[in-house]
Design a protein around this motif. Sequence first.
Motif, PDB file in Angstrom:
ATOM      1  N   LEU A   1      40.192  36.405  50.112  1.00 19.85           N
ATOM      2  CA  LEU A   1      39.598  36.976  48.898  1.00 19.85           C
ATOM      3  C   LEU A   1      39.386  38.757  48.908  1.00 19.85           C
ATOM      4  CD1 LEU A   1      36.127  34.595  48.976  1.00 19.85           C
ATOM      5  CD2 LEU A   1      38.299  34.258  47.681  1.00 19.85           C
ATOM      6  N   ASP A   2      40.016  38.917  47.717  1.00 18.42           N
ATOM      7  CA  ASP A   2      40.409  40.513  47.612  1.00 18.42           C
ATOM      8  C   ASP A   2      39.379  41.068  46.604  1.00 18.42           C
ATOM      9  OD1 ASP A   2      41.174  43.077  47.879  1.00 18.42           O
ATOM     10  OD2 ASP A   2      43.376  42.884  47.611  1.00 18.42           O
ATOM     11  N   GLU A   3      38.343  41.651  47.278  1.00 16.96           N
ATOM     12  CA  GLU A   3      37.360  42.114  46.182  1.00 16.96           C
ATOM     13  C   GLU A   3      36.609  41.008  45.178  1.00 16.96           C
ATOM     14  OE1 GLU A   3      37.360  46.051  44.796  1.00 16.96           O
ATOM     15  OE2 GLU A   3      38.555  46.791  46.544  1.00 16.96           O
ATOM     16  N   PRO A   4      36.082  39.801  45.635  1.00 17.48           N
ATOM     17  CA  PRO A   4      35.576  39.078  44.801  1.00 17.48           C
ATOM     18  C   PRO A   4      34.630  39.268  44.102  1.00 17.48           C
ATOM     19  CG  PRO A   4      34.968  38.458  47.149  1.00 17.48           C
ATOM     20  CD  PRO A   4      35.886  39.469  47.130  1.00 17.48           C
TER      21      PRO A   4
ATOM     22  N   LYS B   1      43.875  47.653  52.976  1.00 17.49           N
ATOM     23  CA  LYS B   1      43.316  46.423  52.894  1.00 17.49           C
ATOM     24  C   LYS B   1      44.218  45.396  51.999  1.00 17.49           C
ATOM     25  CE  LYS B   1      39.494  47.820  51.325  1.00 17.49           C
ATOM     26  NZ  LYS B   1      39.748  49.165  51.028  1.00 17.49           N
ATOM     27  N   THR B   2      44.322  45.777  50.921  1.00 18.20           N
ATOM     28  CA  THR B   2      45.223  44.790  50.084  1.00 18.20           C
ATOM     29  C   THR B   2      46.609  44.717  50.660  1.00 18.20           C
ATOM     30  OG1 THR B   2      43.903  45.427  48.163  1.00 18.20           O
ATOM     31  CG2 THR B   2      45.992  44.481  47.764  1.00 18.20           C
ATOM     32  N   THR B   3      47.156  45.816  51.213  1.00 12.79           N
ATOM     33  CA  THR B   3      48.452  45.794  51.575  1.00 12.79           C
ATOM     34  C   THR B   3      48.752  44.861  52.871  1.00 12.79           C
ATOM     35  OG1 THR B   3      49.022  47.943  51.044  1.00 12.79           O
ATOM     36  CG2 THR B   3      50.324  47.259  52.546  1.00 12.79           C
TER      37      THR B   3
ATOM     38  N   PHE C   1      43.282  37.778  44.080  1.00  6.68           N
ATOM     39  CA  PHE C   1      43.885  39.041  43.844  1.00  6.68           C
ATOM     40  C   PHE C   1      42.704  40.093  43.322  1.00  6.68           C
ATOM     41  CE2 PHE C   1      47.460  36.289  43.609  1.00  6.68           C
ATOM     42  CZ  PHE C   1      48.420  36.807  44.439  1.00  6.68           C
ATOM     43  N   GLN C   2      42.885  41.199  44.034  1.00  6.79           N
ATOM     44  CA  GLN C   2      41.925  42.501  43.673  1.00  6.79           C
ATOM     45  C   GLN C   2      42.105  42.714  42.102  1.00  6.79           C
ATOM     46  OE1 GLN C   2      42.655  45.877  45.669  1.00  6.79           O
ATOM     47  NE2 GLN C   2      41.330  47.061  44.528  1.00  6.79           N
ATOM     48  N   ASN C   3      43.303  42.528  41.491  1.00  7.82           N
ATOM     49  CA  ASN C   3      43.422  42.669  40.043  1.00  7.82           C
ATOM     50  C   ASN C   3      43.851  41.236  39.655  1.00  7.82           C
ATOM     51  OD1 ASN C   3      43.419  45.375  40.181  1.00  7.82           O
ATOM     52  ND2 ASN C   3      45.487  45.602  40.605  1.00  7.82           N
TER      53      ASN C   3
HETATM   54 MG   LIG Z   1      42.812  46.919  47.617  1.00  8.69          MG
END
Ligand SMILES: [Mg+2]
Length: 289
Positions: A191-194, A59-61, A100-102
Amino acid sequence: MTVTETPPPAADAPTVGATILEARGVTMRFGGLTAVKDVDMVVREGEIVGLIGPNGAGKTTFFNCLTGLYKPTEGVVTLGGAVLPPKPRAVVIAGMARTFQNIRLFANMTALENVMVGRYCRTSSMALTSILRGPKFRREEAATRARAQELLEFVGLGNSAENLARNMPYGDQRRLEIARALATDPKLILLDEPTAGMNPQETKQASDLIFRIRDSGLAVVVIEHDMRFIFNLCDRVLCLVRGEVLVEGTPGEVQSDPRVIEAYIGGGDDEDEDEVTPAPSAEKTEDQL
Ligand SMILES: [Mg+2]
Ligand SMILES: Nc1ncnc2c1ncn2[C@@H]1O[C@H](COP(=O)(O)OP(=O)(O)OP(=O)(O)O)[C@@H](O)[C@H]1O
């Protein structure tokens, strides 16, 4: 994961419009590992699209391929019909922003300054005007500051403008990242894991905020592990497994698809059986939270 409840349809969802983002055949290989494989995704104006899948699904990639952080091994991404160059700044200027997720904030800057940084891609402040610091610079700076404050208020951080980002509670940092992304005037926000690391009340606020972002005219793509959140929020959901789109459909279709349930609870990936809201796994560098 909760897969038994049928969520109500998104309230007051606006009519879905023209295609804004189109990804075709996106593939990303790292040596022998294919992290994303031949993924197609279309996002239309006014849509909230969910991207789910077990840990390591890609997903993030995929977000990194869309936003120019990675140059996809294969495939094409278009925004508003124009092919996007795989360069993060060009992608932001074209109208796609992300979180970002992080979390990546400027730790030692205030909340307001963090949002102002997002705004600078739309001003001439990086050019000669900022060196000369003349009236044009001061006007632009005042407008940037006012817009940043407005966006802080929009995400519910109006009283935190002068707080250093590193001192803010985790949920507030996530909202601050959204405000900074909005400051770039995007047409589409990823939005990555908001809601990662948020409590239930903050998660509800995040959901309300995303609806308001959509209502303000943006399209949204959201990655999340919290299934209740995703199925209540999204118009359409894609489930990615081992880099490929396993299922795409309405929340009702996706959550009742046995292949999705299998991917989460029987697929062997290291995903928990219950609804998952993973703690952040960020490694924090000095200038990033
Ligand atoms: Mg991810
Ligand atoms: N820069 C990289 N170099 C090598 N492998 C990578 C790189 N980035 C991601 N991967 C690998 O690609 C796969 C997909 O990772 P990715 O982070 O996209 O998954 P994800 O679906 O976002 O997972 P999560 O839900 O845990 O955030 C994983 O196997 C990961 O180790």
